[in-house]
Design a protein around this motif. Structure first.
Motif, PDB file in Angstrom:
ATOM      1  N   PRO A 252       0.828  -1.211   0.000  1.00 10.58           N
ATOM      2  CA  PRO A 252       0.000   0.000   0.000  1.00 10.58           C
ATOM      3  C   PRO A 252       0.860   1.257   0.000  1.00 10.58           C
ATOM      4  CG  PRO A 252       0.022  -1.012   2.170  1.00 10.58           C
ATOM      5  CD  PRO A 252       0.743  -1.950   1.264  1.00 10.58           C
ATOM      6  N   SER A 253       0.306   2.342  -0.480  1.00  6.41           N
ATOM      7  CA  SER A 253       1.016   3.625  -0.425  1.00  6.41           C
ATOM      8  C   SER A 253       0.865   4.271   0.942  1.00  6.41           C
ATOM      9  CB  SER A 253       0.516   4.563  -1.526  1.00  6.41           C
ATOM     10  OG  SER A 253      -0.893   4.700  -1.486  1.00  6.41           O
ATOM     11  N   ALA A 254      -0.049   3.755   1.749  1.00  9.42           N
ATOM     12  CA  ALA A 254      -0.175   4.143   3.164  1.00  9.42           C
ATOM     13  C   ALA A 254      -0.979   3.060   3.850  1.00  9.42           C
ATOM     14  CB  ALA A 254      -0.858   5.498   3.323  1.00  9.42           C
ATOM     15  N   LEU A 255      -0.638   2.795   5.109  1.00  8.84           N
ATOM     16  CA  LEU A 255      -1.421   1.869   5.924  1.00  8.84           C
ATOM     17  C   LEU A 255      -1.275   2.330   7.366  1.00  8.84           C
ATOM     18  CD1 LEU A 255      -3.228  -0.588   5.984  1.00  8.84           C
ATOM     19  CD2 LEU A 255      -1.200  -2.045   6.123  1.00  8.84           C
ATOM     20  N   GLU A 256      -2.282   3.065   7.836  1.00  9.91           N
ATOM     21  CA  GLU A 256      -2.218   3.774   9.106  1.00  9.91           C
ATOM     22  C   GLU A 256      -3.270   3.276  10.085  1.00  9.91           C
ATOM     23  OE1 GLU A 256       0.020   6.577   9.828  1.00  9.91           O
ATOM     24  OE2 GLU A 256       0.974   5.556   8.152  1.00  9.91           O
ATOM     25  N   LEU A 257      -2.877   3.212  11.358  1.00  8.18           N
ATOM     26  CA  LEU A 257      -3.777   2.787  12.427  1.00  8.18           C
ATOM     27  C   LEU A 257      -4.056   3.963  13.354  1.00  8.18           C
ATOM     28  CD1 LEU A 257      -3.562  -0.466  14.503  1.00  8.18           C
ATOM     29  CD2 LEU A 257      -3.632   1.725  15.692  1.00  8.18           C
ATOM     30  N   VAL A 258      -5.322   4.112  13.731  1.00  8.67           N
ATOM     31  CA  VAL A 258      -5.742   5.150  14.674  1.00  8.67           C
ATOM     32  C   VAL A 258      -6.744   4.522  15.635  1.00  8.67           C
ATOM     33  CG1 VAL A 258      -6.599   7.506  14.933  1.00  8.67           C
ATOM     34  CG2 VAL A 258      -5.599   6.799  12.757  1.00  8.67           C
ATOM     35  N   ASP A 259      -6.488   4.617  16.955  1.00  5.33           N
ATOM     36  CA  ASP A 259      -7.407   3.962  17.891  1.00  5.33           C
ATOM     37  C   ASP A 259      -8.455   4.929  18.427  1.00  5.33           C
ATOM     38  OD1 ASP A 259      -6.340   5.407  20.029  1.00  5.33           O
ATOM     39  OD2 ASP A 259      -5.517   3.666  21.070  1.00  5.33           O
ATOM     40  N   ARG A 260      -9.345   4.395  19.274  1.00  2.88           N
ATOM     41  CA  ARG A 260     -10.500   5.161  19.740  1.00  2.88           C
ATOM     42  C   ARG A 260     -10.098   6.373  20.574  1.00  2.88           C
ATOM     43  NH1 ARG A 260     -10.002   0.624  22.718  1.00  2.88           N
ATOM     44  NH2 ARG A 260      -9.950   0.768  24.993  1.00  2.88           N
ATOM     45  N   HIS A 261      -8.993   6.276  21.333  1.00  3.92           N
ATOM     46  CA  HIS A 261      -8.567   7.425  22.131  1.00  3.92           C
ATOM     47  C   HIS A 261      -8.196   8.599  21.227  1.00  3.92           C
ATOM     48  CE1 HIS A 261      -8.636   4.816  25.577  1.00  3.92           C
ATOM     49  NE2 HIS A 261      -7.674   4.044  25.107  1.00  3.92           N
ATOM     50  N   CYS A 262      -7.506   8.291  20.141  1.00  6.25           N
ATOM     51  CA  CYS A 262      -7.126   9.343  19.190  1.00  6.25           C
ATOM     52  C   CYS A 262      -8.359   9.923  18.500  1.00  6.25           C
ATOM     53  CB  CYS A 262      -6.170   8.785  18.143  1.00  6.25           C
ATOM     54  SG  CYS A 262      -4.633   8.123  18.806  1.00  6.25           S
ATOM     55  N   LEU A 263      -9.256   9.042  18.065  1.00 11.60           N
ATOM     56  CA  LEU A 263     -10.465   9.506  17.378  1.00 11.60           C
ATOM     57  C   LEU A 263     -11.305  10.387  18.292  1.00 11.60           C
ATOM     58  CD1 LEU A 263     -11.449   6.149  15.638  1.00 11.60           C
ATOM     59  CD2 LEU A 263     -10.438   8.158  14.547  1.00 11.60           C
ATOM     60  N   ALA A 264     -11.430   9.995  19.560  1.00 10.23           N
ATOM     61  CA  ALA A 264     -12.223  10.793  20.504  1.00 10.23           C
ATOM     62  C   ALA A 264     -11.585  12.155  20.735  1.00 10.23           C
ATOM     63  CB  ALA A 264     -12.364  10.041  21.826  1.00 10.23           C
ATOM     64  N   ALA A 265     -10.255  12.201  20.816  1.00  3.47           N
ATOM     65  CA  ALA A 265      -9.566  13.472  21.027  1.00  3.47           C
ATOM     66  C   ALA A 265      -9.744  14.389  19.832  1.00  3.47           C
ATOM     67  CB  ALA A 265      -8.082  13.209  21.297  1.00  3.47           C
ATOM     68  N   VAL A 266      -9.661  13.815  18.621  1.00  5.06           N
ATOM     69  CA  VAL A 266      -9.863  14.623  17.413  1.00  5.06           C
ATOM     70  C   VAL A 266     -11.302  15.131  17.364  1.00  5.06           C
ATOM     71  CG1 VAL A 266      -9.930  14.575  14.893  1.00  5.06           C
ATOM     72  CG2 VAL A 266      -8.018  13.503  16.106  1.00  5.06           C
ATOM     73  N   ASP A 267     -12.258  14.273  17.721  1.00  9.14           N
ATOM     74  CA  ASP A 267     -13.660  14.695  17.724  1.00  9.14           C
ATOM     75  C   ASP A 267     -13.907  15.824  18.713  1.00  9.14           C
ATOM     76  OD1 ASP A 267     -14.422  12.976  15.765  1.00  9.14           O
ATOM     77  OD2 ASP A 267     -15.348  11.498  17.085  1.00  9.14           O
ATOM     78  N   ALA A 268     -13.304  15.696  19.910  1.00 12.10           N
ATOM     79  CA  ALA A 268     -13.501  16.726  20.936  1.00 12.10           C
ATOM     80  C   ALA A 268     -12.941  18.067  20.491  1.00 12.10           C
ATOM     81  CB  ALA A 268     -12.837  16.285  22.240  1.00 12.10           C
ATOM     82  N   TRP A 269     -11.910  18.009  19.652  1.00  5.26           N
ATOM     83  CA  TRP A 269     -11.252  19.233  19.183  1.00  5.26           C
ATOM     84  C   TRP A 269     -11.893  19.770  17.907  1.00  5.26           C
ATOM     85  CZ3 TRP A 269      -5.712  19.250  16.723  1.00  5.26           C
ATOM     86  CH2 TRP A 269      -5.275  20.577  16.560  1.00  5.26           C
ATOM     87  N   LYS A 270     -12.114  18.880  16.938  1.00  6.46           N
ATOM     88  CA  LYS A 270     -12.555  19.317  15.608  1.00  6.46           C
ATOM     89  C   LYS A 270     -13.984  18.906  15.261  1.00  6.46           C
ATOM     90  CE  LYS A 270      -8.607  21.181  14.375  1.00  6.46           C
ATOM     91  NZ  LYS A 270      -8.482  22.633  14.080  1.00  6.46           N
ATOM     92  N   ASN A 271     -14.630  18.137  16.152  1.00  5.37           N
ATOM     93  CA  ASN A 271     -16.024  17.729  15.953  1.00  5.37           C
ATOM     94  C   ASN A 271     -16.226  17.034  14.604  1.00  5.37           C
ATOM     95  OD1 ASN A 271     -18.712  17.484  16.780  1.00  5.37           O
ATOM     96  ND2 ASN A 271     -19.322  19.355  15.719  1.00  5.37           N
ATOM     97  N   GLY A 273     -16.846  13.696  14.297  1.00  7.73           N
ATOM     98  CA  GLY A 273     -17.814  12.613  14.393  1.00  7.73           C
ATOM     99  C   GLY A 273     -17.290  11.246  14.040  1.00  7.73           C
ATOM    100  N   LEU A 274     -16.023  10.957  14.377  1.00 11.65           N
ATOM    101  CA  LEU A 274     -15.413   9.690  13.986  1.00 11.65           C
ATOM    102  C   LEU A 274     -15.443   8.643  15.082  1.00 11.65           C
ATOM    103  CD1 LEU A 274     -12.237  11.145  12.230  1.00 11.65           C
ATOM    104  CD2 LEU A 274     -14.278  10.261  11.113  1.00 11.65           C
ATOM    105  N   SER A 275     -15.384   9.066  16.339  1.00  6.42           N
ATOM    106  CA  SER A 275     -15.184   8.113  17.435  1.00  6.42           C
ATOM    107  C   SER A 275     -16.415   7.293  17.751  1.00  6.42           C
ATOM    108  CB  SER A 275     -14.720   8.857  18.696  1.00  6.42           C
ATOM    109  OG  SER A 275     -15.678   9.822  19.079  1.00  6.42           O
ATOM    110  N   THR A 276     -17.560   7.656  17.216  1.00  2.00           N
ATOM    111  CA  THR A 276     -18.775   6.881  17.473  1.00  2.00           C
ATOM    112  C   THR A 276     -18.869   5.648  16.585  1.00  2.00           C
ATOM    113  OG1 THR A 276     -20.001   8.209  15.856  1.00  2.00           O
ATOM    114  CG2 THR A 276     -20.015   8.969  18.147  1.00  2.00           C
ATOM    115  N   GLU A 277     -17.985   5.529  15.597  1.00  2.00           N
ATOM    116  CA  GLU A 277     -18.135   4.481  14.591  1.00  2.00           C
ATOM    117  C   GLU A 277     -17.213   3.282  14.799  1.00  2.00           C
ATOM    118  OE1 GLU A 277     -17.815   6.188  10.730  1.00  2.00           O
ATOM    119  OE2 GLU A 277     -19.305   7.741  11.106  1.00  2.00           O
TER     120      GLU A 277
END
Length: 468
Positions: A252-271, A273-277
């Motif tokens: 792949p040209s990219a293969l990245e992992l992001v967990d729920r803690h990161c998604l929740a932090a991004v949502d809290a900052w930028k809203n 809506g990713l951490s609910t999924e």
């Protein structure tokens, strides 16, 4: 402690030999140059900061410090995460922030010549105007400089397919510890004359010389990418998908992992809506041309599904796909809003990614430490982020213990203590465990040869234990 007469003589000489505005000695001004972004890495107070604009000015600084026995710490944008640019008491911090010229972009030879203070994204934008591409893309690319990227051999999201900074540096100009301005490397497609001193300098973290110019290899502008997203209930399941992609022979040209803690932090900052999924998101991309790209994207999606994804899909909405990758880039600054973040940078073989992610989860539980996970998962480069409440000393100690345990587990699985952030101050013990005394002795012999007075970045990387 350096005597005041030496300090006064040095600053007087620097003020005399450098143009106006290059030298800062007011502690209120120099304090901002004392450390990088590494949490809890120690740092001292510099006696001065210099901001040269030419290689000749860098030479004057190095020669003055050599003559007065004063150490030099070279600094780019200060975005490092290992303490590699942290000042020691009484040093001169040499900032390359004003050396920002893109000297040349050669479309025929596919190369660029830049000063070390050029920001990564600025070079990429200038290359794009010529239909060219500079691949190394650390998450800090909007702020980090080419000189800093060279110092740590930075990687980034696309390095799983296109490699890291060392793969793109053709040549360098730098000032040695004796004050000589030298050029190493080449501009040609091939060349094996002498030892590869260019590769040696890449990743040396400012301990062997001060880089004043970089010649980098370029590629043609990349093709549009296909994006695949997989949602997983655990990091271990996502890790199994990473191993499956590799086992399937996909690149792949990219293969990245992001967990729920990161998604929740991004949502809290930028809203966003990713951490609910999802608890964990695995993001894959392929830039293979034509039907091959479609086939590779579908093969990646199948790998995700067969490894246990609760949802796996090829994105047909480019805006949505770009938003997912933007969330990946925003994860670190979003988590910083929660409290001090101690950042790991271990790298393990791809086959060991699921096991390593499981061990990180166990370490988090054992040390009662919140560990969020982002990763360049496709090449096994994991970035566990250890987060503590502000001012909680007990939590800090637990996090530091967890940090060292993660390093030990990565080494036990055949990995390395740092994939791209560098050793700096935080990984010196781990480096000694990884290399062993014989290889450390070889490294220190190189340091002695290029920097005989040990002026450059003292106490960092292999300088520890060198008897200086």
């Amino acid at each position: 402690m350096r005597d005041e007469s030496t300090t006064a003589a040095l600053t007087e000489r620097l003020g005399r030999e450098l143009p106006a505005g290059r030298l800062l000695t007011d502690p209120a001004a120099t304090a901002g140059y004392a450390h990088d972004e590494a949490e809890w890495a120690p740092y001292g107070a510099p006696l001065a900061v210099v901001r040269p604009r030419t290689a000749a000015e860098v030479q004057r600084v190095v020669r003055a410090c050599r003559d007065h026995g004063v150490p030099i710490v070279t600094r780019g944008a200060g975005t490092g995460l290992s303490g590699g640019a942290n000042a020691v008491d009484g040093c001169v911090v040499l900032s390359t922030e004003t050396m920002t010229t893109i000297k040349e972009i050669d479309a025929l030879e596919r190369l660029a010549v830049v000063e070390p203070g050029v920001v990564n994204d600025h070079l990429r934008a200038a290359c794009a105007e010529r239909g060219l591409w500079y691949p190394p893309d650390p998450a800090s690319a909007p702020w980090s400089t080419i000189g800093g990227n060279v110092a740590t051999n930075a990687g980034g999201l696309c390095c799983v397919k296109y490699g890291v900074t060392r793969d793109y540096v053709l040549g360098l100009e730098f000032v040695t510890g004796t004050g000589e301005l030298v050029r190493v490397g080449r501009r040609t497609a091939k060349g094996v004359a002498g030892y590869d001193l260019t590769a040696l300098m890449v990743g040396s973290e400012g301990t062997l010389g001060v880089i004043t110019e970089v010649t980098v290899r370029l590629r043609p502008r990349r093709l549009p990418e296909h994006t695949v997203a997989g949602y997983f209930s655990s990091t271990v399941d996502a890790g199994r998908a990473v191993a499956a992609v590799g086992a399937a022979g996909l690149t792949p040209s990219a293969l990245e992992l992001v967990d729920r803690h990161c998604l929740a932090a991004v949502d809290a900052w930028k809203n966003m809506g990713l951490s609910t999924e999802a608890d964990v998101v695995l993001l894959g991309r392929t830039d293979a041309p034509g039907p091959a790209g479609e086939e590779e994207a579908e093969a990646m999606r199948r790998c995700f599904a067969e490894a246990g994804a609760t949802y796996a899909v090829r994105s047909t909405d480019q805006q949505e796909a770009d938003a997912l990758f933007e969330a990946r880039r925003l994860a670190y600054p979003a988590l910083e809003r929660l409290g001090p973040v101690l950042t790991e940078d271990v790298c393990v073989p791809k086959a060991a990614v699921p096991e390593m992610l499981g061990r990180i989860d166990a370490i988090a539980a054992r040390h009662e430490t919140l560990i969020a996970n982002i990763a360049h998962a496709g090449d096994g480069n994991l970035h566990p982020l250890l987060i503590t409440p502000p001012g909680d000393e007990a939590a800090r100690k637990r996090a530091q213990a967890a940090f060292h345990e993660i390093i030990a587990e990565a080494l036990a699985l055949g990995g390395t203590v740092t994939g791209e952030h560098g050793v700096g101050l935080l990984k010196r013990d781990g480096l000694e465990s990884e290399l062993g005394p014989e290889v450390l002795a070889l490294n220190r012999a190189i340091k002695d040869a290029l920097d005989p007075q040990h002026l450059f970045n003292p106490g960092k990387v292999v300088a520890r234990g060198a008897g200086r």
